[in-house]
Design a protein around this motif. Sequence first.
Motif, PDB file in Angstrom:
ATOM      1  N   ASN A 104       1.038  -0.946   0.071  1.00  0.00           N
ATOM      2  CA  ASN A 104      -0.064  -0.150   0.000  1.00  0.00           C
ATOM      3  C   ASN A 104       0.838   1.206   0.056  1.00  0.00           C
ATOM      4  O   ASN A 104       1.175   1.727   1.175  1.00  0.00           O
ATOM      5  CB  ASN A 104      -0.865  -0.111   1.172  1.00  0.00           C
ATOM      6  CG  ASN A 104      -1.877  -1.303   1.141  1.00  0.00           C
ATOM      7  OD1 ASN A 104      -2.315  -1.497   0.309  1.00  0.00           O
ATOM      8  ND2 ASN A 104      -1.988  -1.870   2.432  1.00  0.00           N
ATOM      9  N   ASN A 105       1.156   1.662  -1.148  1.00  0.00           N
ATOM     10  CA  ASN A 105       1.895   3.100  -1.463  1.00  0.00           C
ATOM     11  C   ASN A 105       3.322   3.098  -0.556  1.00  0.00           C
ATOM     12  O   ASN A 105       3.662   3.982   0.202  1.00  0.00           O
ATOM     13  CB  ASN A 105       0.858   4.126  -0.894  1.00  0.00           C
ATOM     14  CG  ASN A 105      -0.079   4.323  -1.719  1.00  0.00           C
ATOM     15  OD1 ASN A 105       0.260   4.286  -3.021  1.00  0.00           O
ATOM     16  ND2 ASN A 105      -1.340   4.955  -1.489  1.00  0.00           N
TER      17      ASN A 105
ATOM     18  N   LYS B 288       4.841  -2.136   7.699  1.00  0.00           N
ATOM     19  CA  LYS B 288       3.314  -1.903   8.080  1.00  0.00           C
ATOM     20  C   LYS B 288       2.334  -1.985   6.950  1.00  0.00           C
ATOM     21  O   LYS B 288       1.283  -2.299   6.968  1.00  0.00           O
ATOM     22  CB  LYS B 288       3.398  -0.468   8.803  1.00  0.00           C
ATOM     23  CG  LYS B 288       3.527  -0.847  10.452  1.00  0.00           C
ATOM     24  CD  LYS B 288       3.435   0.600  10.979  1.00  0.00           C
ATOM     25  CE  LYS B 288       4.260   0.437  12.373  1.00  0.00           C
ATOM     26  NZ  LYS B 288       4.666   2.094  12.620  1.00  0.00           N
ATOM     27  N   LYS B 289       3.079  -1.472   5.851  1.00  0.00           N
ATOM     28  CA  LYS B 289       2.129  -1.354   4.475  1.00  0.00           C
ATOM     29  C   LYS B 289       2.210  -2.459   3.630  1.00  0.00           C
ATOM     30  O   LYS B 289       1.705  -2.514   2.605  1.00  0.00           O
ATOM     31  CB  LYS B 289       2.567  -0.045   3.786  1.00  0.00           C
ATOM     32  CG  LYS B 289       2.501   1.020   4.441  1.00  0.00           C
ATOM     33  CD  LYS B 289       2.713   2.297   3.753  1.00  0.00           C
ATOM     34  CE  LYS B 289       3.978   3.048   4.226  1.00  0.00           C
ATOM     35  NZ  LYS B 289       4.420   4.035   3.367  1.00  0.00           N
TER      36      LYS B 289
ATOM     37  N   MET C   4       1.461  -6.443   3.316  1.00  0.00           N
ATOM     38  CA  MET C   4       0.280  -7.411   3.761  1.00  0.00           C
ATOM     39  C   MET C   4       0.335  -8.818   3.140  1.00  0.00           C
ATOM     40  O   MET C   4       0.434  -8.776   1.960  1.00  0.00           O
ATOM     41  CB  MET C   4      -1.149  -7.018   3.600  1.00  0.00           C
ATOM     42  CG  MET C   4      -1.470  -5.844   4.489  1.00  0.00           C
ATOM     43  SD  MET C   4      -3.365  -5.482   4.561  1.00  0.00           S
ATOM     44  CE  MET C   4      -3.783  -5.889   2.779  1.00  0.00           C
TER      45      MET C   4
ATOM     46  N   SER D  56      -5.333   0.453  -0.206  1.00  0.00           N
ATOM     47  CA  SER D  56      -4.238   0.927  -0.963  1.00  0.00           C
ATOM     48  C   SER D  56      -4.353   2.297  -1.319  1.00  0.00           C
ATOM     49  O   SER D  56      -3.397   3.066  -2.057  1.00  0.00           O
ATOM     50  CB  SER D  56      -4.026  -0.231  -2.342  1.00  0.00           C
ATOM     51  OG  SER D  56      -5.274   0.067  -2.993  1.00  0.00           O
TER      52      SER D  56
ATOM     53  N   ARG E 195       0.081   5.846   8.067  1.00  0.00           N
ATOM     54  CA  ARG E 195       0.209   5.125   9.166  1.00  0.00           C
ATOM     55  C   ARG E 195       0.369   6.030  10.423  1.00  0.00           C
ATOM     56  O   ARG E 195       0.216   5.645  11.734  1.00  0.00           O
ATOM     57  CB  ARG E 195       1.327   4.086   9.125  1.00  0.00           C
ATOM     58  CG  ARG E 195       0.884   2.686   8.744  1.00  0.00           C
ATOM     59  CD  ARG E 195       0.369   2.564   7.317  1.00  0.00           C
ATOM     60  NE  ARG E 195      -0.593   1.628   7.019  1.00  0.00           N
ATOM     61  CZ  ARG E 195      -1.195   1.067   5.916  1.00  0.00           C
ATOM     62  NH1 ARG E 195      -1.315   2.041   4.908  1.00  0.00           N
ATOM     63  NH2 ARG E 195      -1.719  -0.236   5.728  1.00  0.00           N
TER      64      ARG E 195
END
Lengths: 346, 115
Positions: free
Chosen positions: A99-100, A260-261, A263, B28, B35
């Motif tokens: 995610n980015n 963290k981004k 998965m 996404s 975060r």
Amino acid sequence: MPPRIRLRIARQECLPPLRSESLRSSQCSYATAAAAAAAAATTPAPSISQMTSPIYPTSRHSSAQPPSHRPPEFRRSQLLRSYVSLLQSTPLILIFQHNNLKAVEWTAIRRELALAMRKLDQSMMADGRESGAVGTGVKLQIIQTKIFEPALRIAEFYKPPPRSSPRALRNMTIPSEKEDPTLTHALSESAYNAVLKKKGRHPLTPLLTGSLALLTLPTVSPQYLKAALQILAPEKPGFPAPTRKANPGYWDPAVQDGLKKLMLLGARVEGKVFDMDGTRWVGGIDGGMEGLRAQLVYMLQGFGAGITGALESASRSLYFTMESRRHMLEGEGKPIDAGGDAPKRE
Amino acid sequence: MKTTYLTSLSTTLSPFSPHGKVARLVLSLLPADARSRIAIKTTLLPRSSALTSPATLELGFKDGKKMQWRWEPKRRLKEQHDEEGRSQDEAKLKDVVEEVERHWRGLKRKEELAG
């Protein structure tokens, strides 16, 4: 009629010397140009299978450049080819959603992964298992999901028909070049038609949306999978992340923010689909393949010993019975008529 | 997607089910530094519950507003359709983004008027 060779000689004779020299030099230059072109040819050399197989009388194209259904000059066609070959050659693929992530974070994560793989390689080498050291082949790459989906279908569902004999091909009439039965590559029309109806059938299809990255391992090695999962998707009981003391680089903010981004979604192990828990189960096999083999050998040994014991026990008990009976009869000292095989033998 | 006023996001989904797609795609769409500002909680369900458990998405905003979405598995949706007698439209990614951005515009206007 005079022979042609004379004519040519005659013509060469009548040509002025300068002209013949220039002709010879042009021929020479042509030859050198051809040699140079052959040396720097853009067409890939035919593979060994192509060279050893007979050239079919029906083929109207170079064996290195067969006609294809999808235009080969486009990047997406070549990506499709590379994905198909990746899927066919890689037994263990982990699928991640990213995610980015920033470029810095990608670099940091790849660095940590490479470090962990190198460490495991060294320990494998120290154990004397050089063939098992596959850490350099472990790669984390981003994929184009829209192209990966047909590639997955081709790799899973397309079974090219067996090659028919050249004699059968000679008798066959082929209406167009694209319908040549010898064309069975990933971009061919037969591959496209074969997997067209399989759209959405593969269990991995729902995963193939959004931004995905693949971790590819060249062999199914639970040890390497475990090491990779400890870096990319650590989980406390089975897959703990490296400690701050052991690996301070792993606790860099770039790595931690990136992780963290990232998965873990699932895995494809030897054609079978696993979810997150299944992937961790594969990674959690103790001692890898050798550990599994040792367990199997131990189990079979125990099984064999049990069988021998069971088979032996009947004869052994019979022997003991007969022996005890003989001792009993000998002790009594009586002549026996019936059932006295043992005393008779004495 | 405008995530300036977003404070929390929690989602439960199974990646192996098609109805978890929108919740996964919302993740996404978050910016790279999200975060640090947003409390994100993601629960991934195993493959066995792909056809049984629904996918949920819950967003919390600075002003205390909560937004919730729920995507039922296809089989259950059919049952609901039969009981209620009308089809139930599932939210698409575009709908989620639209609703979040509408709220963002309202909050932004309030902030501008306040000072």
